[in-house]
Design an enzyme around this catalytic site. Structure first.
Site, mmCIF file in Angstrom:
data_model
loop_
_atom_site.group_PDB
_atom_site.id
_atom_site.type_symbol
_atom_site.label_atom_id
_atom_site.label_comp_id
_atom_site.label_asym_id
_atom_site.label_seq_id
_atom_site.Cartn_x
_atom_site.Cartn_y
_atom_site.Cartn_z
ATOM 1 N N TYR A 65 0.822 -1.287 0.024
ATOM 2 C CA TYR A 65 0.022 -0.073 0.070
ATOM 3 C C TYR A 65 0.683 1.164 0.145
ATOM 4 C CZ TYR A 65 -3.280 3.584 1.787
ATOM 5 O OH TYR A 65 -4.085 4.695 1.930
ATOM 6 N N CYS A 66 0.691 2.269 -1.034
ATOM 7 C CA CYS A 66 1.346 3.526 -0.900
ATOM 8 C C CYS A 66 2.733 3.301 -0.939
ATOM 9 C CB CYS A 66 0.954 4.363 0.300
ATOM 10 S SG CYS A 66 1.615 5.936 0.346
ATOM 11 N N LEU A 67 3.530 3.962 -0.193
ATOM 12 C CA LEU A 67 4.999 3.641 -0.263
ATOM 13 C C LEU A 67 5.561 2.228 0.010
ATOM 14 C CD1 LEU A 67 6.216 7.119 1.483
ATOM 15 C CD2 LEU A 67 5.917 6.581 -0.759
ATOM 16 N N LEU B 142 -1.599 -1.134 -4.071
ATOM 17 C CA LEU B 142 -2.612 -0.312 -3.828
ATOM 18 C C LEU B 142 -2.013 1.129 -3.620
ATOM 19 C CD1 LEU B 142 -4.201 -2.401 -0.946
ATOM 20 C CD2 LEU B 142 -4.738 -2.366 -3.254
#
Length: 534
Positions: free
Chosen positions: A265-267, A293
């Protein structure tokens, strides 16, 4: 409507002319209750939704504001001789000023606030003043925002039952307890962003992605990152990549000789992408699938966040981080709030200080009180190697001294982006199609960087688009893809489960917690200890 053609200067003249004409018509018609809107707010702009804005004189006020906003957008974009980055900087600055001057922010120009004030005899303004004083006192004393006490891990959030089965200096690994008699053979390992607490994906029972996956018959593992301190200043990207490898080893101890569905997710998704490329380079086949994501792997056009990541700003941050050894949460919260000033600053100002209510903590917890510190070396490497130099997309990012390439990843990919994402714009996320050489199932869902991902079934108003592109298919540009892909109502979560099951081999008995029949194989109950570090 206004048909815009020609040079930017000509476009501005057309808008001015149209605005004058519209204003005359609106004044004449609105006084008789006949005015129809001549310009609509952007899809995500909810400031003028209530019916009171359609009444005279507020319809004229907000329509004038939207026309002014459109004028400035056209005046600061597609300007001959200006770089795209300079255009974005000027456009961003003007938008901040306009958001501050919005009629929705004024007591006398916001009909909803006026109606509330009349209804309560001004009591809402008294409460708002009290809230402002309370928030100011908390801010200068370093206390978390009001309402943070309602998000206690293990009590209000991060409540899905599980055990800590592995702990290192950088992470704790959670294995969630099974909720079904049979589970999918391949487990799921989730790698959250290292700048926030993991429980953005395990909120309350009704909107926890973790709980949903477990209830659908998956064995789920989650990384909980440690909050680094000054002594961790020399921890870098390689250390975090090695930590993901340790988590994969621990999962393999519980479910041996079984490939893993990896989710980032994200980073955390960027970190996982680099790890997956490294594993592919080394012919490590432990990844069954890869799910990203709200994740970027190409940073050529990362949206307005690049306005805070120029060479001078990165150097400035490095000097700050060198003195204290890390980047504090408060030093990055302001940038994220400015990216969504309408939602995170001014809507809160109106709701709390003018209307006299208290706002939901969801977004504030995600980017402020919920954030973790960033080690000096780690953050410096991330900003320079990815944001400034864009090394990963160019095959120049080195792990252990050798470059890795996204094209080496052969595991099928499930990629989710959101229409309102100011941190990882969906067009930038979509560039994965150009960089990868595997089958990609791409999802574009409504919502922002957090709310679009935390989108459980039954959430009203959610929509998404989804399609699968084979690795050898012709490239389709992002806007063309969006135009030709049907929009569906509901949550993308059910599509994710369907895709995971199609990529899995079989079902069987749930593995024991910690990889052994004895409870001594676990270290602690979830959510563990790292999640409480501030």
């Amino acid at each position: 409507g206004v048909h815009l053609a020609g040079s930017p200067g000509k476009q501005v003249q057309l808008i001015e002319k149209a605005a004058r004409k519209v204003a005359r018509l609106m004044i004449a018609a609105a006084q008789h209750g006949e005015a129809d809107p001549c310009i609509a707010p952007l899809r995500h702009d909810k400031r003028f939704d209530v019916p009171e804005w359609q009444q005279w004189p507020y319809n004229l006020i907000y329509q004038n504001f939207l026309l002014t906003q459109q004028w400035w957008y056209n005046a600061t974009n597609d300007v001959d001789g200006m770089s795209r980055r300079d255009e974005q900087a000027v456009s961003f600055a003007t938008r901040q000023i306009l958001d501050m001057m919005s009629p929705a922010n004024g007591l006398w120009t916001n009909p909803e606030v006026l109606a509330k004030t009349v209804q309560e005899g001004g009591a809402n303004l008294v409460r708002g003043a009290q809230y402002l004083a309370q928030d100011w006192e908390r801010a200068i004393s370093g206390e978390p925002p009001v309402g943070a006490e309602d998000y206690q891990p293990g009590r209000d959030v991060a409540v899905t039952p599980g055990k800590i089965i592995f702990r290192s200096h950088l992470l704790e690994l959670i294995q969630y307890a099974p909720q079904t008699e049979a589970v999918t053979s391949e487990p799921i390992l989730i790698v959250p962003a290292w700048i926030m607490k993991y429980y953005i994906l395990d909120l309350s029972a009704h909107n926890s992605l973790v709980r949903y996956l477990v209830s659908q018959g998956f064995t789920v593992f989650m990384i909980s990152w440690r909050n680094p301190d000054a002594g961790d200043r020399d921890l870098g990207m390689d250390d975090y990549l090695a930590a993901v490898g340790e988590a994969l080893d621990a999962v393999g101890g519980v479910v041996p000789e079984t490939p893993v569905h990896a989710v980032g997710y994200c980073l955390g998704g960027t970190l996982l992408s680099i790890k997956a490329a490294q594993m592919a380079r080394e012919q490590d086949d432990r990844l069954k699938t890869l799910t990203l994501l709200a994740t970027q792997v190409d940073f050529e056009d990362p949206g307005e966040l690049q306005l805070f990541t120029s060479e001078s700003q990165v150097s400035f941050l490095e000097h700050i981080m060198w003195d204290q050894g890390y980047l504090d949460t408060k030093q990055m919260a302001g940038a994220f709030q400015l990216l969504r000033s309408t939602d995170l600053i001014w809507s809160r100002y109106v709701h709390e200080y003018l209307m006299g209510g208290r706002q939901d903590m969801f977004d504030l917890m995600a980017w402020n009180a919920d954030a973790t510190r960033l080690p000096y070396r780690m953050h410096s490497e991330y900003l320079r190697r990815l944001y400034l130099n864009n090394e990963l997309s160019q095959g120049q990012y080195k792990v252990n001294g050798r470059p890795v390439a996204i094209t080496d990843i052969s595991a099928p990919v499930f990629c989710v982006s959101t229409t309102g994402d100011h941190v990882a714009p969906w067009q930038s996320v979509y560039k994965l199609h150009i960089l990868s050489d595997t089958d990609i199932t791409f999802v574009l869902t409504s919502g922002g960087h957090n709310a679009g991902i935390v989108s459980p079934p039954g959430h009203a108003g959610r929509t998404y688009q989804i399609s699968t592109v084979a690795h050898n298919a012709k490239y389709v540009a992002p806007e063309d893809w969006r135009a030709q892909t049907p929009q569906q109502d509901g949550s993308w979560w059910s599509e994710f489960v369907t895709w995971l099951r199609a990529q899995s081999s079989a079902t069987g008995k749930p593995p024991s917690m910690g990889g052994a029949e004895s409870a001594t194989a676990t270290l602690d109950d979830a959510p563990g200890s790292y999640v409480f570090q501030r």
